[in-house]
Every structure is written in structure tokens, then in C-alpha cells.
Design a protein around this motif. Structure first.
Motif, PDB file in Angstrom:
ATOM      1  N   SER A   1     -12.681  -1.566  -8.166  1.00 52.94           N
ATOM      2  CA  SER A   1     -12.455  -2.243  -6.883  1.00 52.94           C
ATOM      3  C   SER A   1     -11.241  -1.640  -6.178  1.00 52.94           C
ATOM      4  O   SER A   1     -10.286  -1.207  -6.814  1.00 52.94           O
ATOM      5  CB  SER A   1     -12.208  -3.735  -7.109  1.00 52.94           C
ATOM      6  N   TYR A   2     -11.317  -1.615  -4.853  1.00 59.28           N
ATOM      7  CA  TYR A   2     -10.175  -1.134  -4.081  1.00 59.28           C
ATOM      8  C   TYR A   2     -10.159  -1.833  -2.724  1.00 59.28           C
ATOM      9  O   TYR A   2     -11.162  -2.378  -2.274  1.00 59.28           O
ATOM     10  CB  TYR A   2     -10.216   0.384  -3.894  1.00 59.28           C
ATOM     11  N   SER A   3      -9.002  -1.815  -2.109  1.00 54.69           N
ATOM     12  CA  SER A   3      -8.839  -2.380  -0.775  1.00 54.69           C
ATOM     13  C   SER A   3      -7.649  -1.698  -0.108  1.00 54.69           C
ATOM     14  O   SER A   3      -6.600  -1.534  -0.735  1.00 54.69           O
ATOM     15  CB  SER A   3      -8.594  -3.887  -0.874  1.00 54.69           C
ATOM     16  N   TYR A   4      -7.851  -1.275   1.110  1.00 54.15           N
ATOM     17  CA  TYR A   4      -6.729  -0.695   1.858  1.00 54.15           C
ATOM     18  C   TYR A   4      -6.918  -0.979   3.344  1.00 54.15           C
ATOM     19  O   TYR A   4      -8.023  -1.223   3.815  1.00 54.15           O
ATOM     20  CB  TYR A   4      -6.575   0.809   1.592  1.00 54.15           C
ATOM     21  N   THR A   5      -5.801  -0.951   4.044  1.00 48.22           N
ATOM     22  CA  THR A   5      -5.813  -1.229   5.478  1.00 48.22           C
ATOM     23  C   THR A   5      -5.141  -0.071   6.206  1.00 48.22           C
ATOM     24  O   THR A   5      -4.035   0.343   5.860  1.00 48.22           O
ATOM     25  CB  THR A   5      -5.059  -2.533   5.782  1.00 48.22           C
ATOM     26  N   VAL A   6      -5.829   0.457   7.212  1.00 45.10           N
ATOM     27  CA  VAL A   6      -5.288   1.527   8.036  1.00 45.10           C
ATOM     28  C   VAL A   6      -5.457   1.110   9.496  1.00 45.10           C
ATOM     29  O   VAL A   6      -6.580   0.869   9.943  1.00 45.10           O
ATOM     30  CB  VAL A   6      -6.011   2.865   7.770  1.00 45.10           C
TER      31      VAL A   6
ATOM     32  N   THR B   1      -9.496  -2.952   7.634  1.00 45.36           N
ATOM     33  CA  THR B   1      -9.477  -3.085   6.175  1.00 45.36           C
ATOM     34  C   THR B   1     -10.781  -2.559   5.585  1.00 45.36           C
ATOM     35  O   THR B   1     -11.868  -2.885   6.059  1.00 45.36           O
ATOM     36  CB  THR B   1      -9.288  -4.557   5.768  1.00 45.36           C
ATOM     37  N   SER B   2     -10.642  -1.761   4.587  1.00 43.40           N
ATOM     38  CA  SER B   2     -11.807  -1.261   3.854  1.00 43.40           C
ATOM     39  C   SER B   2     -11.645  -1.695   2.408  1.00 43.40           C
ATOM     40  O   SER B   2     -10.589  -1.534   1.811  1.00 43.40           O
ATOM     41  CB  SER B   2     -11.872   0.263   3.940  1.00 43.40           C
ATOM     42  N   GLU B   3     -12.705  -2.264   1.851  1.00 50.03           N
ATOM     43  CA  GLU B   3     -12.608  -2.703   0.463  1.00 50.03           C
ATOM     44  C   GLU B   3     -13.954  -2.566  -0.235  1.00 50.03           C
ATOM     45  O   GLU B   3     -15.007  -2.534   0.400  1.00 50.03           O
ATOM     46  CB  GLU B   3     -12.099  -4.139   0.364  1.00 50.03           C
TER      47      GLU B   3
END
Length: 97
Positions: free
Chosen positions: A59-64, A68-70
Motif C-alpha cells: 500500500s502507498y499514498s502520496y500527495t502532489v 492524492t494518489s493511493e
């Protein structure tokens, strides 16, 4: 060294066929359970490895820039203690011959 050479060249002893057959039978009867146990443990370890690889959480999650992409990884295999390894079917169904 002389004594070892004498033992090596000594041919006065003999082995009865009955004793040979009896010893081989005892060896085979003793080896079979060990081989079966080894097979069962190897299969169990492969099942444990399959569960361990399946249990890796990716699992991953990041915000640019406010986006947010997860990705949420799901875990589908379980391996209860004492049961057959998950993902491996150890049963053989009967067939008509």
C-alpha cells in the motif's frame, strides 16, 4: 597400517543372506517415515513462504500539488496453525478408472 591391511584383505568372514535382507528391511522401514516427514515439512515451508509473500503490504499514498494518489493492498491468504498451507491443495479427489 599393517593391521588395517590385514583387516582389508581378510575374507574369512561371511554374511548370511537372511541377515542382509533383515538389515535392509529394518533400514527401509526406518527411512520411510523420515522421508514422509521431510516431504510434509517442505510442503509446509512452501506454503508459509507463499503466505509471507502474499502478506507483503504494498500500500502507498502520496500527495502532489493537492492531488492524492493511493493504493490499498489487500491480504487474501491466511494460514492457520495446524492446517494445510494456504494456496496449496493437498487433497486428491477420487477418479473413476
Amino acid at each position: 597400517m599393517k593391521i588395517a591391511r590385514q583387516f582389508w584383505n581378510d575374507e574369512s568372514g561371511s554374511i548370511s543372506p537372511f541377515a542382509t535382507v533383515l538389515m535392509m528391511t529394518i533400514l527401509i522401514v526406518g527411512i520411510l517415515p523420515g522421508v514422509v516427514t521431510l516431504r510434509d515439512h517442505i510442503v509446509q515451508k512452501f506454503g508459509d513462504m507463499a503466505v509471507a509473500l502474499e502478506s507483503i503490504d504494498q500500500s502507498y499514498s502520496y500527495t502532489v500539488d493537492g492531488v492524492t494518489s493511493e493504493y490499498v493492498d489487500t491480504n487474501s491468504l491466511t494460514d492457520p496453525v495446524g492446517d494445510a498451507p494456504a494456496g496449496l491443495d493437498l487433497t486428491i479427489s477420487a477418479s473413476n478408472e
